[in-house]
Design a protein around this motif. Structure first.
Motif, PDB file in Angstrom:
ATOM      1  N   GLY A  46      -1.673 -19.763 -44.318  1.00 20.06           N
ATOM      2  CA  GLY A  46      -2.081 -19.088 -45.545  1.00 20.06           C
ATOM      3  C   GLY A  46      -2.967 -19.997 -46.377  1.00 20.06           C
ATOM      4  N   PRO A  47      -2.693 -20.111 -47.679  1.00 19.30           N
ATOM      5  CA  PRO A  47      -3.520 -20.964 -48.530  1.00 19.30           C
ATOM      6  C   PRO A  47      -3.083 -22.424 -48.541  1.00 19.30           C
ATOM      7  N   TRP A  48      -2.096 -22.778 -47.727  1.00 18.76           N
ATOM      8  CA  TRP A  48      -1.469 -24.088 -47.821  1.00 18.76           C
ATOM      9  C   TRP A  48      -1.910 -25.017 -46.695  1.00 18.76           C
ATOM     10  N   THR A  49      -2.138 -26.293 -47.054  1.00 19.61           N
ATOM     11  CA  THR A  49      -2.488 -27.337 -46.095  1.00 19.61           C
ATOM     12  C   THR A  49      -1.457 -28.449 -46.184  1.00 19.61           C
ATOM     13  N   SER A  50      -0.981 -28.892 -45.042  1.00 18.39           N
ATOM     14  CA  SER A  50       0.038 -29.942 -45.021  1.00 18.39           C
ATOM     15  C   SER A  50      -0.557 -31.288 -45.389  1.00 18.39           C
ATOM     16  N   PRO A  51       0.288 -32.268 -45.720  1.00 17.38           N
ATOM     17  CA  PRO A  51      -0.205 -33.645 -45.774  1.00 17.38           C
ATOM     18  C   PRO A  51      -0.758 -34.038 -44.406  1.00 17.38           C
ATOM     19  N   ALA A  52      -1.674 -34.980 -44.402  1.00 20.81           N
ATOM     20  CA  ALA A  52      -2.219 -35.470 -43.133  1.00 20.81           C
ATOM     21  C   ALA A  52      -1.279 -36.516 -42.543  1.00 20.81           C
ATOM     22  N   GLY A  53      -1.178 -36.515 -41.236  1.00 25.96           N
ATOM     23  CA  GLY A  53      -0.428 -37.537 -40.525  1.00 25.96           C
ATOM     24  C   GLY A  53      -1.350 -38.371 -39.664  1.00 25.96           C
ATOM     25  N   ARG A  54      -0.886 -39.568 -39.349  1.00 28.01           N
ATOM     26  CA  ARG A  54      -1.623 -40.462 -38.452  1.00 28.01           C
ATOM     27  C   ARG A  54      -0.765 -40.704 -37.217  1.00 28.01           C
ATOM     28  N   THR A  55      -1.397 -40.730 -36.058  1.00 27.66           N
ATOM     29  CA  THR A  55      -0.651 -40.978 -34.833  1.00 27.66           C
ATOM     30  C   THR A  55      -1.505 -41.832 -33.909  1.00 27.66           C
ATOM     31  N   ARG A  56      -0.947 -42.157 -32.748  1.00 30.06           N
ATOM     32  CA  ARG A  56      -1.679 -42.980 -31.788  1.00 30.06           C
ATOM     33  C   ARG A  56      -1.199 -42.656 -30.382  1.00 30.06           C
ATOM     34  N   THR A  57      -2.119 -42.522 -29.448  1.00 26.46           N
ATOM     35  CA  THR A  57      -1.759 -42.315 -28.056  1.00 26.46           C
ATOM     36  C   THR A  57      -1.403 -43.642 -27.396  1.00 26.46           C
ATOM     37  N   ALA A  58      -0.713 -43.558 -26.260  1.00 29.44           N
ATOM     38  CA  ALA A  58      -0.343 -44.744 -25.504  1.00 29.44           C
ATOM     39  C   ALA A  58      -1.545 -45.299 -24.753  1.00 29.44           C
ATOM     40  N   PRO A  59      -1.489 -46.573 -24.376  1.00 30.44           N
ATOM     41  CA  PRO A  59      -2.561 -47.136 -23.544  1.00 30.44           C
ATOM     42  C   PRO A  59      -2.642 -46.435 -22.193  1.00 30.44           C
ATOM     43  N   PRO A  60      -3.763 -46.556 -21.495  1.00 30.71           N
ATOM     44  CA  PRO A  60      -3.907 -45.902 -20.192  1.00 30.71           C
ATOM     45  C   PRO A  60      -2.845 -46.381 -19.200  1.00 30.71           C
ATOM     46  N   THR A  61      -2.378 -45.489 -18.362  1.00 32.18           N
ATOM     47  CA  THR A  61      -1.442 -45.858 -17.318  1.00 32.18           C
ATOM     48  C   THR A  61      -2.096 -46.879 -16.392  1.00 32.18           C
ATOM     49  N   GLY A  62      -1.413 -47.981 -16.158  1.00 33.98           N
ATOM     50  CA  GLY A  62      -1.953 -49.011 -15.280  1.00 33.98           C
ATOM     51  C   GLY A  62      -2.900 -49.982 -15.948  1.00 33.98           C
ATOM     52  N   ALA A  63      -3.157 -49.811 -17.246  1.00 38.35           N
ATOM     53  CA  ALA A  63      -4.083 -50.710 -17.932  1.00 38.35           C
ATOM     54  C   ALA A  63      -3.443 -52.080 -18.149  1.00 38.35           C
ATOM     55  N   ASP A  64      -4.241 -53.108 -18.084  1.00 35.57           N
ATOM     56  CA  ASP A  64      -3.771 -54.464 -18.375  1.00 35.57           C
ATOM     57  C   ASP A  64      -3.914 -54.724 -19.871  1.00 35.57           C
ATOM     58  N   ASN A  65      -3.122 -54.002 -20.649  1.00 38.21           N
ATOM     59  CA  ASN A  65      -3.209 -54.137 -22.100  1.00 38.21           C
ATOM     60  C   ASN A  65      -2.594 -55.456 -22.545  1.00 38.21           C
TER      61      ASN A  65
END
Length: 539
Positions: free
Chosen positions: A143-162
């Protein structure tokens, strides 16, 4: 531990009863609605313009980050402490978007889903097709309502040498025992994820003053001044807990990976056995209500959706090649505790190989996962103290039979499995006990010279237990009783863990008090463990 045919009959009866009582869609239809963002077959859709009060009172959350996906969560609740959140029993369309920037100028995914009354108008969106190891921002609209914004992060690539993984560990947020100031500080911390090790909710009543928070009399409604033991009451408790501004800030800042302990359902329960000695068929009905409310209010995917009194919460995540996380559930499948009080001399039942903390299937899943792991660090977020913990340095010592000390044969199988699998860098993360601990995990806890297989990092509570003390009354006695205990602090706060290819670093953060809001936070101590040579030393 396997369930008998009688256990299966109890679960089937509870599943049937709970569906008739409060599940108004079948599990299959609900799962379909989640997976496809389609309404359940019978749901009538409402006009969101009819919502006249801000419905995003409980904020937003994200969770279970994968290299290409995160779960986004919110709940429409314009009126917090009413059944139905002040909304009619209709489905409301909710749009969502996720962007690379906090101004939402570079939106990469968007869509619309329905907030179903069957799920208490909660929303779970499993966003796919994201880039790995990247920060994103998200929000919802209805409707006319907007939520607060959230911040997130994805995981590093599978097999990556992070080169680094940094995360926080939290647990035990009892509303009536203090403010959740640590969460406000955590919201500003530099972590990639937050692991919640249980007691997100306490089932006990909350009076109108909020307990130690001492609000003006009548601030909170009578609706939450009851023990949560039905679906409606669990939902009301979640509304109260998730309304806390510090918790909302932490959820909006970081993705959470959650698992439960006992209080999300009932204190010290074990599988189908409640604390009060009610018949298992009655307790399973309560457990079904608790599990449903938990899933509704956590950023969890469709595979975690409960089926009556059963819910598959244990799961595995990878952060590149640096860390594998095996999230455990030590409540749903465990054998009932040894008879008597929680703290007692070691009971013969603790050594019975037929008894289990995890159940047979989860135990096999964990050890098989270690055998296949290529990660530098194998991390196990779970609930109760894993290491041996004696209360005094004499042969007549007492131990907690609700912890792994009450399931020694089960712990022995886990340790043997880690050793056989060649796990060099085992890290166990724990909550429950409202203190900071650091333990070396010994192959034989009775022999201080035995091999150290890994480390256990126990994070203190957010508020449970009140202010606490940096040096509790049993401080010297516990160190004298447990040679593998390396750190102990009884204040409130959280744990921050940093992993790199060569070291683990654990920062134990504490606040001086939770009885008044706004306390500062500080690193009370830091410990490190070297990869390939586990053992905690001051860092």
């Amino acid at each position: 531990m396997t369930h008998s045919p009688h256990d299966a009959e109890l679960r089937a009866a509870a599943r049937h009863f709970t569906r008739r009582r409060f599940l108004t869609v079948t599990s299959a239809a609900a799962a379909l609605a989640f997976a496809t963002n389609l309404p359940a077959a019978h749901a009538a859709e409402a006009d969101p313009a009819s919502i006249t009060t801000d419905p995003f009172t409980l904020g937003v959350a994200s969770g279970d980050p994968l290299p290409d996906s995160v779960v986004l969560w919110t709940r429409l609740a314009p009126v917090l402490f009413e059944p139905g959140n002040g909304l009619p029993a209709l489905a409301f369309p909710v749009s969502w978007e996720i962007a690379r920037d906090d101004r939402f100028g570079r939106v990469v995914r968007r869509g619309t889903t329905l907030a179903h009354p069957e799920f208490n108008h909660t929303v779970h969106v499993d966003v796919r097709g994201l880039d790995a190891d990247r920060e994103y921002f998200y929000r919802f609209r209805t409707g006319p309502w907007t939520s607060p914004a959230g911040r997130t992060r994805t995981a590093p690539p599978t097999g990556a040498d992070n080169s680094r993984v940094r995360f926080a560990v939290v647990s035990c947020q009892y509303y009536i025992q203090g403010y959740w100031t640590a969460y406000r500080h955590l919201a500003d911390d530099d972590v990639q994820a937050v692991f919640h090790c249980g007691d997100y909710l306490y089932e006990g009543p909350v009076n109108s003053a909020g307990g130690i928070r001492a609000y003006p009399a009548g601030t909170l409604p009578d609706a939450v001044n009851h023990e949560a033991d039905t679906l409606a009451r669990y939902r009301l408790h979640y509304a109260l807990y998730k309304s806390d501004p510090d918790l909302r800030a932490a959820h909006a800042a970081h993705p959470f990976v959650v698992t439960w302990d006992d209080h999300e359902t009932e204190n010290n329960y074990a599988d189908e056995h409640g604390e009060g000695g009610v018949p298992p068929e009655e307790f399973l009905v309560r457990r079904a209500a608790a599990y449903r409310a938990y899933w509704e209010n956590m950023p969890l995917r469709a595979p975690q959706q409960p089926d009556g009194p059963d819910m598959r919460l244990y799961r595995r995540m990878h952060f590149g090649r640096l860390a594998q996380f095996d999230v455990l559930d030590t409540r749903q499948y465990r054998s009932v505790q040894a008879p008597g009080e929680n703290w007692q001399p070691p009971h013969p039942a603790a050594f019975d190989p037929a008894r289990s903390m995890t159940g047979d299937a989860q135990e096999r899943w964990l050890i098989d996962g270690w055998r296949r792991s290529a990660a530098r660090w194998n991390v196990v977020p779970q609930q109760v103290v894993f290491s041996e913990r004696r209360d005094q340095p004499t042969p007549d010592y007492l131990c907690s039979h609700d912890s792994w000390d009450g399931y020694r044969a089960s712990r022995e199988r886990i340790l043997a499995g880690a050793e056989t699998a060649g796990v060099d860098n085992l890290v166990v993360l724990t909550g429950d006990v409202h203190v900071h601990y650091g333990f070396d995990i010994k192959r034989d806890f009775t022999d201080p010279a035995s091999r150290t297989l890994g480390v256990e990092l126990v994070g203190t509570s957010i508020s449970s237990g009140g202010n606490g003390s940096a040096r509790p009354a049993n401080y010297d006695r516990l160190f004298a009783s447990n040679a593998h205990l390396k750190y102990y602090n009884g204040q409130r706060g959280y744990l921050r863990v940093t992993l790199d290819p060569s070291h683990l670093r654990a920062d134990y953060l504490t606040v001086p008090q939770v009885t008044t809001p706004g306390a500062p936070i500080a690193v009370a101590a830091s410990y490190v463990s070297e990869a390939g040579h586990p053992g905690l030393v001051p860092g």
